[in-house]
Structure formats: structure tokens, C-alpha cells
Write an enzyme that holds these catalytic residues in place. Structure first.
Site, PDB file in Angstrom:
ATOM      1  CE  LYS A   1      -3.772  -0.289   2.471  1.00 49.49           C
ATOM      2  NZ  LYS A   1      -4.322  -0.552   3.823  1.00 49.49           N
TER       3      LYS A   1
ATOM      4  NE  ARG B   1      -5.237   3.553   3.937  1.00 50.36           N
ATOM      5  CZ  ARG B   1      -5.331   3.721   2.615  1.00 50.36           C
ATOM      6  NH1 ARG B   1      -4.646   4.698   2.027  1.00 50.36           N
ATOM      7  NH2 ARG B   1      -6.078   2.923   1.914  1.00 50.36           N
TER       8      ARG B   1
ATOM      9  N   GLY C   1      -8.242  -7.039   4.293  1.00 52.48           N
ATOM     10  CA  GLY C   1      -9.101  -7.070   5.471  1.00 52.48           C
ATOM     11  C   GLY C   1      -8.525  -7.805   6.665  1.00 52.48           C
TER      12      GLY C   1
ATOM     13  CG  MET D   1      -2.821  -7.120   9.294  1.00 51.21           C
ATOM     14  SD  MET D   1      -1.117  -6.800   8.917  1.00 51.21           S
ATOM     15  CE  MET D   1      -1.222  -6.325   7.236  1.00 51.21           C
TER      16      MET D   1
ATOM     17  NE  ARG E   1      -6.474  -4.140  -2.955  1.00 50.08           N
ATOM     18  CZ  ARG E   1      -6.975  -4.178  -1.731  1.00 50.08           C
ATOM     19  NH1 ARG E   1      -6.195  -4.282  -0.694  1.00 50.08           N
ATOM     20  NH2 ARG E   1      -8.266  -4.098  -1.538  1.00 50.08           N
TER      21      ARG E   1
ATOM     22  CG  HIS F   1     -16.276 -46.894 -10.727  1.00 50.77           C
ATOM     23  ND1 HIS F   1     -17.469 -46.484 -11.269  1.00 50.77           N
ATOM     24  CD2 HIS F   1     -15.637 -47.605 -11.681  1.00 50.77           C
ATOM     25  CE1 HIS F   1     -17.557 -46.959 -12.504  1.00 50.77           C
ATOM     26  NE2 HIS F   1     -16.457 -47.645 -12.774  1.00 50.77           N
TER      27      HIS F   1
ATOM     28  NE  ARG G   1      -4.064 -46.323 -17.674  1.00 54.70           N
ATOM     29  CZ  ARG G   1      -4.336 -45.037 -17.790  1.00 54.70           C
ATOM     30  NH1 ARG G   1      -5.177 -44.623 -18.727  1.00 54.70           N
ATOM     31  NH2 ARG G   1      -3.784 -44.167 -16.990  1.00 54.70           N
TER      32      ARG G   1
ATOM     33  NE  ARG H   1      -0.149 -50.041 -19.407  1.00 50.33           N
ATOM     34  CZ  ARG H   1      -0.584 -49.600 -18.240  1.00 50.33           C
ATOM     35  NH1 ARG H   1       0.236 -49.016 -17.401  1.00 50.33           N
ATOM     36  NH2 ARG H   1      -1.859 -49.727 -17.925  1.00 50.33           N
TER      37      ARG H   1
ATOM     38  CD  GLU I   1       4.936 -49.607 -14.926  1.00 49.88           C
ATOM     39  OE1 GLU I   1       3.979 -49.052 -14.369  1.00 49.88           O
ATOM     40  OE2 GLU I   1       4.811 -50.322 -15.932  1.00 49.88           O
TER      41      GLU I   1
ATOM     42  CB  SER J   1       6.921 -43.858 -21.174  1.00 52.33           C
ATOM     43  OG  SER J   1       5.878 -43.102 -20.616  1.00 52.33           O
TER      44      SER J   1
ATOM     45  N   GLY K   1       6.384 -44.155 -15.716  1.00 54.04           N
ATOM     46  CA  GLY K   1       5.060 -44.417 -15.155  1.00 54.04           C
ATOM     47  C   GLY K   1       5.136 -44.030 -13.693  1.00 54.04           C
TER      48      GLY K   1
ATOM     49  CG  ASN L   1       0.033 -43.023 -11.573  1.00 56.67           C
ATOM     50  OD1 ASN L   1       0.537 -41.904 -11.642  1.00 56.67           O
ATOM     51  ND2 ASN L   1      -1.157 -43.303 -12.029  1.00 56.67           N
ATOM     52  CG  ASP L   2       2.666 -49.112 -10.799  1.00 58.89           C
ATOM     53  OD1 ASP L   2       2.158 -49.330  -9.682  1.00 58.89           O
ATOM     54  OD2 ASP L   2       2.214 -49.571 -11.858  1.00 58.89           O
TER      55      ASP L   2
ATOM     56  CB  CYS M   1       2.539 -41.891 -19.563  1.00 57.34           C
ATOM     57  SG  CYS M   1       3.114 -43.474 -18.940  1.00 57.34           S
TER      58      CYS M   1
ATOM     59  CE1 TYR N   1       5.396 -38.915 -23.685  1.00 56.23           C
ATOM     60  CE2 TYR N   1       7.371 -39.143 -25.010  1.00 56.23           C
ATOM     61  CZ  TYR N   1       6.359 -39.711 -24.250  1.00 56.23           C
ATOM     62  OH  TYR N   1       6.333 -41.061 -24.037  1.00 56.23           O
TER      63      TYR N   1
HETATM   64  P1  ADP Z   1      -7.751  -2.138   3.872  1.00 61.32           P
HETATM   65  O1  ADP Z   1      -6.366  -2.500   3.510  1.00 61.32           O
HETATM   66  O2  ADP Z   1      -8.400  -3.084   4.815  1.00 61.32           O
HETATM   67  O3  ADP Z   1      -8.563  -1.804   2.672  1.00 61.32           O
HETATM   68  P2  ADP Z   1      -7.317   0.694   4.253  1.00 61.32           P
HETATM   69  O4  ADP Z   1      -6.078   1.121   4.923  1.00 61.32           O
HETATM   70  O5  ADP Z   1      -7.321   0.767   2.769  1.00 61.32           O
HETATM   71  O6  ADP Z   1      -7.640  -0.775   4.733  1.00 61.32           O
HETATM   72  O7  ADP Z   1      -8.476   1.591   4.855  1.00 61.32           O
HETATM   73  C1  ADP Z   1      -9.806   1.236   5.099  1.00 61.32           C
HETATM   74  C2  ADP Z   1     -10.751   2.262   4.495  1.00 61.32           C
HETATM   75  O8  ADP Z   1     -10.479   3.572   4.983  1.00 61.32           O
HETATM   76  C3  ADP Z   1     -10.658   2.317   3.008  1.00 61.32           C
HETATM   77  O9  ADP Z   1     -11.951   2.449   2.462  1.00 61.32           O
HETATM   78  C4  ADP Z   1      -9.858   3.567   2.756  1.00 61.32           C
HETATM   79  O10 ADP Z   1     -10.184   4.153   1.527  1.00 61.32           O
HETATM   80  C5  ADP Z   1     -10.261   4.469   3.920  1.00 61.32           C
HETATM   81  N1  ADP Z   1      -9.185   5.398   4.270  1.00 61.32           N
HETATM   82  C6  ADP Z   1      -7.953   5.087   4.711  1.00 61.32           C
HETATM   83  N2  ADP Z   1      -7.202   6.206   4.891  1.00 61.32           N
HETATM   84  C7  ADP Z   1      -7.977   7.248   4.559  1.00 61.32           C
HETATM   85  C8  ADP Z   1      -7.763   8.674   4.537  1.00 61.32           C
HETATM   86  N3  ADP Z   1      -6.604   9.210   4.858  1.00 61.32           N
HETATM   87  N4  ADP Z   1      -8.790   9.451   4.149  1.00 61.32           N
HETATM   88  C9  ADP Z   1      -9.977   8.893   3.802  1.00 61.32           C
HETATM   89  N5  ADP Z   1     -10.246   7.582   3.819  1.00 61.32           N
HETATM   90  C10 ADP Z   1      -9.258   6.740   4.182  1.00 61.32           C
HETATM   91 MG    MG Z   2      -7.954  -0.615   1.254  1.00 60.13          MG
HETATM   92 MG    MG Z   3       2.091 -49.474 -13.877  1.00 59.67          MG
END
Ligand code: ADP
Ligand code: MG
Ligand code: MG
Length: 887
Positions: free
Chosen positions: A8, A78, A87, A89, A322, A444, A552, A608, A753, A772, A774, A776-777, A840, A860
Site C-alpha cells: 500500500k 493504515r 481485510g 489487518m 493494487r 470409481h 492402455r 502399452r 515404473e 516412459s 510411469g 504412479n507405480d 505418462c 514430452y
Molecule cells: P484495507 O487494507 O483493509 O482496505 P485501508 O487502509 O485501505 O484498509 O483503509 C480502510 C478504508 O479507509 C478504506 O476504504 C480507505 O479508503 C479508507 N481510508 C484510509 N485512509 C484514509 C484517509 N486518509 N482518508 C480517507 N479515507 C481513508
Molecule cells: Mg484498502
Molecule cells: Mg504401472
């Protein structure tokens, strides 16, 4: 600088450098985070001073000041690791607010509501994220006030209500922690930084890293960034967007936004966001600017981007970019489109698609919207094993005969069985998909369905099948014969009712075929297929196979008309009797081979020679003993002499058969009379096969078809076995070619094999035109593990306990089996420089094993038809990343 700044932070810096509108800020590095953890959760020396200095710079550049009620600086803290952990951290917004600052902020923005709303969010996030107060406690308070409004939404809360919320939040904070909420902005920042660091070892982030194999010592950076507000009225807003559609790959900006909203309101689902395209009407100028930025970012990163933005009173701010996550379909389309747009090279496109995902293209799939609808209606019945990918919908039918009949009549049916066995095959062929109550991934039903590319959900224990009433039941829901059901073999889901499907396509025009054609230009490995009949061969060719690496021949003996001949042949007492039976079998085999050779016109076909445990053709000892008892009983109870005579004759025959079965019985049939051992022990058997192969080859050559037959001798462990078989069989081949006056380009070779064959590769190579592997075996024998016995049992535990890194029957074991292969290749080629070497086993449709095959320099790999496209792409990726045939 992604490693130091986190993804980020690095991208925010890069956007800033490119002069895009990014709220100013600074970054605390991942190194600082790691130092924090090695210093007993203390900030490393000097860090806090650097933070203070950076805040000063930030104040200077923005003209705002922390804690200044006339023009306050507010920031977010952030998280951001090297790789995106969506989501997992924490992020704290609106840091720097307190009662005094809030007043000034409200005046400055002319919006008292925004100020109070921001403040209550700060206390909520800080309390929950930094201080770990249960978030439900905050939500309960908020809900209480929302209930008092007419709309019931966040935005319906009045200023007076928000003031009360803040009051109650603070009281909760005090009650939980025994301390007042910190109103000092610097203290808020310090604690927030610590909290973001700590979230690196929080339960969700730790679990995510374990699942994704991300090292625990990477740490997270902390981005301190000036706040911008999307909740300053109807000329403000916030949203997320992808530079292309992440589901289809279509080149059109795709996403959602909300007016008058902050940060995560869009994802949180509090209000329903609008499609991003509507922004064009709402704010045409912003839209134009956004499209330009989106395009620029995509060109800069040369990949589809996932963007976060906020509009504060008609000013656009970029908050994140990203690389966007995408479906397999989007991945392929985007990669190919970007090459055509001149953004990336073919090589990049090839590396951007996960080969495994290609599988999704080759099977029909459910329309995602229809699946959602079905789920909402409560039609999702159960989950089983996702045994064979693809989606199928049809009438539930409970036996193979009915399924075959109704299927042939053109109805769409799904065969539902407690489990399947070879007697059900005719019904399976005519079904769209197969659902079983019992059995695993190698049952099966699963194996057969995968071979045909039919959808299969296996081992769905929660469906209670009742064969008497021809129905199954899940809880209070009953599915009767003829009712529509839908199964998804890709996910294992079972639905009641019909769900519309999207057909698989592999047409010339498609992006997938284009990508695979590029892969073909790059790869060094040939890609062949394992196919036992003309249908599979034709399908594999359509998927791009360049030969048959394993045909086979056992199944040819199991078929209805042929099996009795085989049984008689095994039991025959003298050579001439046996020869008569073999002569009867020959035309069947010849016809099979003719069909296959025609389908593979111009490509090599490795046949085979027979390799089943011979006892599989005969009844079991138990069955025979039971029959003998029954016959004896009947003789006793049946006084009429005529009947007695008949029964006694039958008894004698059965006892004879029992003698033979007993003489053939093996404690360890998988290491018994198999492969070339059977060919050697039953004179005439493999001669008949080779005659059939060469007669077929000569016959179709006359039709103008190019045939390259290769005869493969299975399960060789000593060179003498190979010499014996080859000498006797090559003579047959030459005789046929002479009789037919049709010389052919042919090869004789062996399947490697057994470890002994690999160890003596230099010796056997002198008598072979090809090897070739084999695998599996070879894996079974190298590990001393019987796959059938182990896979559902201890092997599974071995993997969960971490004793084995993965299942060696799925992913080729490079250190053990791979070492044998390497050695055999080296020794083999030294002894016989023109030796053709391929593989194979089932492994050769699995990307990591294909990569290994490239590294060790196989000629191959041969994969099952549906894995051919996967192998083509995997081979190209290997060619880009590794030298071919590294010593
Ligand atoms: P995540 O990695 O979980 O998406 P973010 O760090 O991107 O977490 O932030 C969570 C939310 O807060 C996101 O929607 C982001 O756009 C918003 N946000 C983060 N920093 C700012 C900021 N400086 N001003 C406005 N919105 C922010
Ligand atoms: Mg984000
Ligand atoms: Mg065999």
C-alpha cells in the site's frame, strides 16, 4: 520498495511521485515493525522522534496542524504488508479529533454532522481496534439510536443523536478500560501505530499467512495519511473500482460508489452502492479525471488495478491502488488483451495465468446469478466432494439402466447412486453428471467422471438415498426420481431444481486458445495425452495433444463380448486352445487400434501391452466357495438323476475354476503377475496384441493416414524381461509389415515404473527406443506405499500433520522419485543418445510436475485429455523460468 514500505505504502508513494492526487502522509517501515516485535513491543529507538518530525513536515505541507481547532490535521493509520492481505489487518481513521478540534472542524467544513460522525467513528475504531473492546458493544449503542430514526440508517442520525452516541461510546470506553478516551492527538497516533503493528500477529492475519505460505517475519508498514472526507454532503463520496471487469475481464472500469459516505461504507453494505458508471452523470468532471487516472495507473503497473478513491467536495483523492484479484476468465482475457494493446509481452501474459485455473474453461459452469438465486431460495441441499469439475443440471435418476434409457432419449439426467461400479458405466455415459453418497476422490465415480470431463460430486454423505422409494432426503427436503437437481463438481454443491449453465468453449477465436498458442511457441516440452479410445484421442487433439503417451489396452479386454474369451484363455489347458481364443480376440483389438490411429493421424501413439492383475478377470474365491456350497446343497436336495447329473457337472466345473483361482491367488496382487510378467507367462497374448497393433497400423496407412506406432512394455524390472519380450514381439511386427508390404516407422520401448528399471537405465536403454516414466507405480514403489490403501487413510494424516509436504501421488516427489528419474535420464541418454524419454503418470497434468519434467529435460509429458491445456501452459511457464534439461 514494497518490502520496506509495504504494498500500500509503495503504491501510494509511486502515485504521489506521478503527481496524482494522493492525500499527503508518511510511512513507518516494515523494519520498524519487526524491531518492535524483537524489542518486546517497544518502538525502536529514534522511531517516535522520526514520527514527530514527519508530522511536522506534514503540517507544513498541508498548512494544517494536529490539535489545532482552526485548521486541524486529521490522519488515518493504515496497515500494509508486502503482499495484499485484504481485510486481515487494522486501519484507524479520523485520528486527531477531540471535543475542541471537532468544533473547529465543524466550522471549517460548515458541517457539524460530519464532525460528530467522524468523532464517533474514531472512538469506535480506536476502542475496538486499539483497545480490543468487543465491536458489538459499540454497534448495539448505534443500533439503539438508529432505531429512533424514521429511516433507520447511519445517515439518518441527527447531530443531537450523534452527540449522544459519542457520549455513550465514551462511557462504554471508560467502563471497559477504567480510563478516559485519550483526547490528546499524539497519544492517539502513538497507540494507533502500536495497534497496527500488533495486528500483524492478530489471529486473522496469522491464519491468512499460514494458509497462503507468507513468512511471519515480513511485518507490516504503517501508513499515516491525511484524512479526506467523503461524507461532506452530496458533492462528496467514496468508492472502489477495478480498471477492468474482474469477473469477465472486459476493458471497462467497473466498481461501486456511494455519495456522502466515508471509507468502508461501500464494502460494509450499510447502504447499497451505485455502479461506478453512474458517476458520469453525478459528477462528469470527476468521472473524466478518474477514468484518466485509472488508465494511467493501469499503464504504469501494466496490470489490472483495484482502486480506492474518495471525493471531498468535488475534489478527487486516490487512496489506494493494487493489482486486482480476478477470476480465471478475466485473468486470461486481460492477459491476452494487454498483449494486443502493447502493454505487456506474450511471455508476461503466459506467466499471469495459473495453469490450474484453465480447467474452469473446459467444463460447463453455472451462471453465478442463478446460483445466488438458488441459494436465496434455500435450494442449496448439501455439499459433497468436488470430485470432477463442471456443472450439470437434470432429472435425478437412481439406476444406470434408466439413466441410459432416458439419456439416450435425449433427456438431461443426473445419475444418483450410493456409489458406482463398472456395471453403471452405460448409465454414466448418458448422464450430465454423477452424484454419489459414498466414496472419495479416487472412487470409481470420481475417476470415471474426471476421465470424461463430466461433473461429479462424490461422497455426499448428507443425502440419504432410499432405493426402495427411489428418492433421497436432506433434512425435511425430499428429491424423488425425475425431480430436477443441479450439481457443481467444481465446488461440490448440490442443489434442488434447475440452474442455468454457461457452456464450455474452446473455440479458435477465444482468448484461451490464443494464449495457449503463444505457450506453444515458447515451450520445449511436447504435450501428449493418455487416451484409451478414439473419442478421448480426438478430444485431446482438439485440446492440442501432439501424440498419445499412454494407450492402455486392458479395458479392451473387459468389454462385455470379450471378457468371456479372456477368462477362457486364462483357463485354457493347452497352447492350441489358447491360440484359438486369442485369434478371436485379435479383430476386436485391431479395430480399436485402427480407430485410435485414425484419430491421431500424423502423431505418435504409444500402446502399452496388457497390464492388469490377471485375477481381476475371474470371480473371487469367496464367490466360488459359496457357489460350490449351494451346488452341493442342491445335489443333496434333488433326487432326480437327470438333474443330479447336470448339477454334478456344474459342480466339477466350479471346483476346477476354484483350483485355478486358488493357484493364481496372490497376497500382493499389485506386485504379482502384472505387466510384462503376464506377457511372458501367457504365450501368445502379447504377440496377439502386437499383431493387432501392426495390422491396424498397416491397414490405416493404406487409407493415407500417417501412423507412428510405439509399443510399450510395462513393469520391466530386469533387462532380460525386456530382451525376451522385444525379440519375440519385434519379430511379429516385422512379419506383419512383410505380409502387408507396408513398412512402418515404429519404436519399442519400456515403461520405467520400478526403481530397478530406473537404476539400470543404462542397461535397458540398449534394448529400447524409448522410456516412459510411469510415475504412479514408480511413486508407490519408491515410497513403498500402496496408493489405494494409503490415500484415504494414513497418507491424509501425514499431510495434515506435516510429515509430508503434499500428496506425492498428486505432486511429483522431486527429491526421491525425481532423483530416480534424473539418474535414469542421464544414464539412458548416455547409453542410447537417440532415446526418446517422456512421462505418462497422472502427475504430468500437474503444473509443478510439468515444471520438473522441463528442468530434467523430458521430451514430452503425457496428460489426460482435459489436462492437456494445463500442461501446455505449465510447460511454457517452465520454459520462461528455467533452463531446459539442466544437469
Ligand atoms: P484495507 O487494507 O483493509 O482496505 P485501508 O487502509 O485501505 O484498509 O483503509 C480502510 C478504508 O479507509 C478504506 O476504504 C480507505 O479508503 C479508507 N481510508 C484510509 N485512509 C484514509 C484517509 N486518509 N482518508 C480517507 N479515507 C481513508
Ligand atoms: Mg484498502
Ligand atoms: Mg504401472
Amino acid at each position: 520498495m514494497r518490502n520496506l514500505l509495504g504494498g500500500k505504502g509503495a503504491n501510494l508513494s509511486e502515485m504521489t511521485n506521478a503527481k496524482l492526487p494522493v492525500p499527503p502522509g508518511f510511512i513507518i517501515t516494515t523494519e520498524a515493525c519487526n524491531a518492535y516485535f524483537t524489542h518486546d513491543k517497544q518502538f525502536p529507538e529514534g522511531m517516535w522522534d522520526q514520527v514527530l518530525a514527519a508530522i511536522k513536515t506534514l503540517e507544513e505541507s498541508t498548512g494544517k496542524r494536529l490539535g489545532d481547532s482552526r485548521n486541524p490535521l486529521l490522519v488515518s493509520a493504515r496497515s500494509g504488508a508486502r503482499v495484499s492481505m485484504p481485510g486481515m489487518m487494522d486501519t484507524v481513521l479520523n485520528i486527531g479529533l477531540n471535543q475542541k478540534v471537532l468544533k473547529g472542524f465543524a466550522e471549517l467544513t460548515g458541517n457539524e454532522r460530519v464532525a460528530w460522525d467522524a468523532y464517533r467513528r474514531l472512538i469506535q475504531m480506536f476502542g475496538n481496534i486499539v483497545k480490543e473492546i468487543d465491536r458489538h458493544k459499540f454497534e448495539a449503542i448505534l443500533d439503539e439510536y438508529k432505531a429512533k430514526t424514521s429511516g433507520g440508517r447511519d445517515t439518518d442520525l441527527t447531530v443531537a443523536m450523534l452527540k449522544d452516541v459519542v457520549h455513550d461510546f465514551k462511557a462504554l470506553y471508560k467502563a471497559e478500560l477504567g480510563k478516559k478516551f485519550p483526547d490528546e492527538p499524539l497519544e492517539q497516533i502513538r497507540e494507533a501505530i502500536g495497534a497496527v503493528f500488533n495486528s500483524w500477529f492478530g489471529a486473522p492475519a496469522t491464519a491468512y499467512r499460514n494458509a497462503e505460505g507468507i513468512p511471519h517475519d515480513w511485518g507490516t508498514a504503517v501508513n499515516i495519511q491525511t484524512m479526506v472526507f467523503g461524507n461532506m454532503g452530496e458533492r462528496s463520496g467514496t468508492g472502489v473500482a477495478f480498471t477492468r471487469n474482474p469477473a469477465t475481464g472486459e476493458k471497462i472500469v467497473w466498481g461501486e460508489y456511494l455519495l456522502n459516505a466515508q471509507g468502508e461504507d461501500v464494502v460494509a453494505g450499510i447502504r447499497t452502492p451505485h455502479p461506478i458508471s453512474e458517476l458520469e452523470d453525478d459528477m462528469p468532471k470527476i468521472w473524466k479525471e478518474f477514468i484518466k487516472i485509472s488508465d494511467r495507473l493501469e499503464r504504469h503497473y501494466r496490470d489490472m488495478q483495484d482502486l480506492e478513491f474518495t471525493i471531498e467536495r468535488e475534489k478527487l483523492w486516490m487512496l489506494q491502488t493494487r493489482t486486482g484479484k480476478r477470476t480465471a476468465f478475466a485473468a486470461v482475457k486481460i492477459a491476452v488483451d494487454m498483449v494486443n494493446e502493447g502493454l505487456i509481452k506474450k511471455k508476461d501474459a503466459i506467466l499471469r495465468v495459473n495453469p490450474i485455473q484453465i480447467d474452469q474453461f473446459l467444463h460447463p459452469r453455472f451462471d453465478p446469478e442463478a446460483v445466488e438465486k438458488a441459494k436465496n431460495k434455500g435450494n442449496l441441499l448439501a455439499w459433497g466432494l468436488n470430485a470432477s469439475p463442471g456443472a450439470a443440471t437434470g432429472h435425478a435418476i437412481f439406476d444406470a439402466d434408466t439413466a441410459a434409457e432416458r439419456g439416450q432419449a435425449g433427456e438431461k439426467v443426473i445419475l444418483v447412486r450410493p456409489e458406482t461400479n463398472p456395471d453403471d458405466v452405460h448409465g454414466m455415459i448418458e448422464s450430465q453428471g454423477i452424484l454419489t453418497q459414498r466414496g472419495g476422490m479416487t472412487s470409481h465415480a470420481a475417476v470415471v467422471a474426471r476421465g470424461w470431463g463430466k461433473a461429479c460430486v462424490a461422497g455426499c454423505e448428507t443425502i440419504a438415498i432410499d432405493m426402495d422409494t427411489r428418492s433421497f432426503r436432506v433434512g425435511d427436503k425430499v428429491v424423488r426420481e425425475g425431480d430436477y437437481i443441479s450439481i457443481d463438481g467444481t465446488t461440490g454443491a448440490v442443489f434442488k431444481g434447475k440452474i442455468s449453465t454457461i457452456e464450455a468453449s474452446f473455440d479458435e477465436e477465444s482468448e484461451l486458445v490464443t494464449l495457449l498458442t503463444w505457450a506453444d511457441e515458447i515451450r520445449k516440452l511436447g504435450v501428449w495425452t493418455n487416451a484409451d479410445n478414439a473419442n478421448d484421442a480426438a478430444r485431446a487433439r482438439a485440446f492440442g495433444a501432439e501424440g498419445i503417451g499412454l494407450c492402455r489396452t486392458e479395458h479392451m479386454f473387459f468389454e462385455e463380448e470379450r471378457r468371456p474369451l479372456v477368462v477362457k484363455m486364462i483357463m485354457s489347458e493347452d497352447e492350441s486352445e489358447r491360440q484359438i481364443l486369442l485369434d478371436q480376440l485379435l479383430p476386436f483389438q485391431r479395430e480399436d487400434f485402427e480407430d485410435i490411429f485414425r484419430a491421431m493421424d500424423g502423431f505418435p501413439v504409444i500402446v502399452r501391452l496388457i497390464d492388469p492383475p490377471m485375477h481381476e478377470f475371474l470371480p473371487t474365491k469367496d464367490e466360488l466357495n459359496e457357489e460350490i456350497c449351494q451346488l452341493k446343497l442342491n445335489i443333496k436336495n434333488n433326487p432326480t438323476p437327470a438333474k443330479q447329473k447336470r448339477l454334478k457337472k456344474k459342480l466339477k466345473e466350479t471346483e476346477n475354476l476354484l483350483d485355478i483361482v486358488e493357484s493364481m491367488w496372490e497376497v500382493n496382487p499389485m506386485m504379482g503377475l502384472r505387466g510384462c510378467r503376464a506377457g511372458i507367462s501367457y504365450p501368445g497374448l502379447t504377440e496377439m496384441q502386437v499383431r493387432a497393433i501392426f495390422e491396424a497400423a498397416c491397414n490405416v496407412t493404406k487409407e493415407g493416414i500417417k501412423v507412428y506406432p510405439e509399443v510399450m512394455i510395462p513393469l520391466v524390472s530386469h533387462v532380460n524381461e525386456l530382451m525376451l519380450e522385444r525379440e519375440k514381439l519385434e519379430k511379429v511386427a516385422k512379419d506383419v509389415m512383410k505380409e502387408k508390404k507396408s513398412p512402418l516407422d515404429y519404436k519399442f520401448g519400456l515403461m520405467i515404473e520400478t526403481p530397478r528399471a530406473a537404476l539400470t537405465a543404462d542397461i535397458v536403454a540398449k534394448y529400447a527406443d524409448f522410456f516412459s516414466f510411469g510415475t504412479n507405480d514408480l511413486t508407490q514403489m519408491t515410497y513403498g506405499v500402496s496408493r489405494d490403501d494409503a490415500e484415504g487413510k494414513f497418507l491424509r494424516h501425514y499431510i495434515t500433520w506435516g510429515i509430508l509436504p503434499n500428496n506425492p501421488f498428486e505432486i511429483l516427489d522431486r527429491d526421491g522419485v525425481g532423483a530416480l528419474m534424473k539418474m535414469a535420464i542421464e544414464k539412458g541418454r548416455k547409453a542410447n543418445p537417440t532415446l526418446e524419454i517422456g512421462g505418462c503418470g497422472e502427475h504430468f497434468g500437474e503444473p509443478s510436475s510439468v515444471e520438473f519434467s522441463h528442468i530434467v529435460g523430458l521430451n514430452y509429458v503425457s496428460a489426460s485429455p482435459f489436462r492437456v491445456p494445463i500442461a501446455r501452459l505449465a510447460a511454457a511457464q517452465a520454459a520462461i523460468q528455467h533452463k531446459y534439461g539442466r544437469k
